[in-house]
Design a protein around this motif. Structure first.
Motif, PDB file in Angstrom:
ATOM      1  N   ALA A   1      -1.950  -3.380  -5.638  1.00 27.05           N
ATOM      2  CA  ALA A   1      -3.300  -3.869  -5.927  1.00 27.05           C
ATOM      3  C   ALA A   1      -3.569  -3.929  -7.419  1.00 27.05           C
ATOM      4  CB  ALA A   1      -4.336  -2.989  -5.227  1.00 27.05           C
TER       5      ALA A   1
ATOM      6  N   ALA B   1      -8.516  -3.609  -8.366  1.00 22.27           N
ATOM      7  CA  ALA B   1      -8.018  -4.833  -7.739  1.00 22.27           C
ATOM      8  C   ALA B   1      -7.938  -5.969  -8.754  1.00 22.27           C
ATOM      9  CB  ALA B   1      -8.916  -5.236  -6.581  1.00 22.27           C
TER      10      ALA B   1
ATOM     11  N   TYR C   1     -12.610 -11.209  -3.750  1.00 22.30           N
ATOM     12  CA  TYR C   1     -11.268 -10.815  -4.216  1.00 22.30           C
ATOM     13  C   TYR C   1     -10.380 -12.061  -4.246  1.00 22.30           C
ATOM     14  CZ  TYR C   1      -7.205  -7.578  -4.517  1.00 22.30           C
ATOM     15  OH  TYR C   1      -6.094  -6.893  -4.898  1.00 22.30           O
TER      16      TYR C   1
END
Length: 327
Positions: free
Chosen positions: A114, A256, A212
């Motif tokens: 990540a 992230a 994301y």
């Protein structure tokens, strides 16, 4: 689920695997794979750049089903194999379909990518998926004509990439291909495309609130696959963040990394020309990393949305029933 004998069993299938019964309802299978240094090395079959790598997966067979059964390869996301995947094992085993969870990280000594997606080359996950296809195709318990792949986040990208014939043909020489693909909150900002795809049915699952990987790039890529003759079905789930099937509530992941702000970066597999779709700029290969690093962002929300999970499970099992059983 299939109950195993509590003994150790060794099986060799095409020199690829060694199988051992585990203390639960799955069978762990270690098999030979490779770690290509890049997707270019994979696509161009530069085998000198393919580092031999033993990996493993966990096979779960549906209970009470006679004869060879269809199977789904499950490709994990950036946090590796987690307990949430068991929800999908249960869902598919419950409709008579085996599952094979491939672990691409732990055998390579990595727990998560990540914070740094380059810590395991993207080509390694694609390679592992194809090697799993070869392995399952040789297993007499599995119907080789009905093997699909479902991936999540980074694994969702793998589910899309494994439909690209240049990647497939570099690894699988038998004409075998995945019979279906399910991409779940995949990353579609950096894509590798060609005019030649397998045309196996594709289910594209995206979250409307995903900050994301974001839904729009994968929806656009799904349309592109459709123009190439792939039957594509896309579902967008309201209020769903990334990893809506997680067992954890929605939370902010500061670590992230995302390339979404860079816009879509397309690599044409036949020519390996890399283009920024936002500007039309051709990006030289030796400048790509710097280009991405300049626009990469950190931080995103991830976590469970129960309504989205229930809907995606229903959509996925219905899709698999239609493709595998004609229901």
């Amino acid at each position: 689920m299939h109950r195993l004998f509590r003994v150790l069993v060794s099986v060799c299938v095409l020199g690829l695997s060694v199988t051992a019964a585990r203390a639960d309802d799955s069978t762990r299978i270690a098999f030979d794979s490779f770690t290509p240094k890049s997707l270019f090395d994979l696509a161009r079959e530069r085998r000198a750049q393919w580092v031999p790598t033993p990996v493993w997966g966990d096979l779960s067979l549906p209970a009470g089903v006679a004869g060879p059964v269809p199977a789904i390869v499950l490709a994990h996301g950036s946090d590796g194999v987690g307990p949430g995947l068991q929800q999908w094992v249960q869902a598919f085993n419950g409709i008579g379909v085996a599952t094979f969870i491939v672990d691409s990280f732990a055998p390579r000594g990595v727990s998560s990518t990540a914070a740094d997606q380059t810590s395991v080359p993207a080509a390694a996950n694609v390679m592992d998926a194809f090697q799993a296809l070869r392995l399952l195709s040789a297993d007499p318990r599995i119907d080789a004509r009905r093997i699909g792949i479902m991936g999540f986040s980074r694994g969702g990208t793998v589910a899309l990439q494994t439909a690209q014939l240049p990647f497939l043909r570099a690894v699988v020489k038998t004409g075998q291909a995945f019979a279906l693909h399910i991409a779940t909150y995949a990353g579609c900002s950096q894509i590798y495309t060609s005019p030649n795809v397998t045309r196996a049915p594709l289910l594209n699952l995206v979250g409307a609130a995903d900050d994301y990987t974001h839904p729009e790039p994968c929806e656009a890529l799904g349309l592109e696959y459709a123009t190439l003759g792939t039957p594509v079905e896309t579902h967008r789930y309201a209020d769903a963040h990334h990893a809506w099937d997680s067992l954890l509530p929605v939370r902010y992941r500061a670590d992230a990394t995302s390339g979404y702000a860079c816009g879509v970066i397309r690599t044409d597999i036949p020519t390996w020309v890399v283009t920024s779709e936002r500007t039309g700029q051709v990006i030289p290969s030796d400048q790509l990393t710097a280009f991405i690093n300049a626009c990469m962002t950190r931080g995103a929300h991830v976590g469970r949305n129960e309504a989205a999970f229930q809907a995606s499970r229903e959509d996925a099992t219905r899709f698999v029933r239609r493709v595998f059983f004609g229901q």
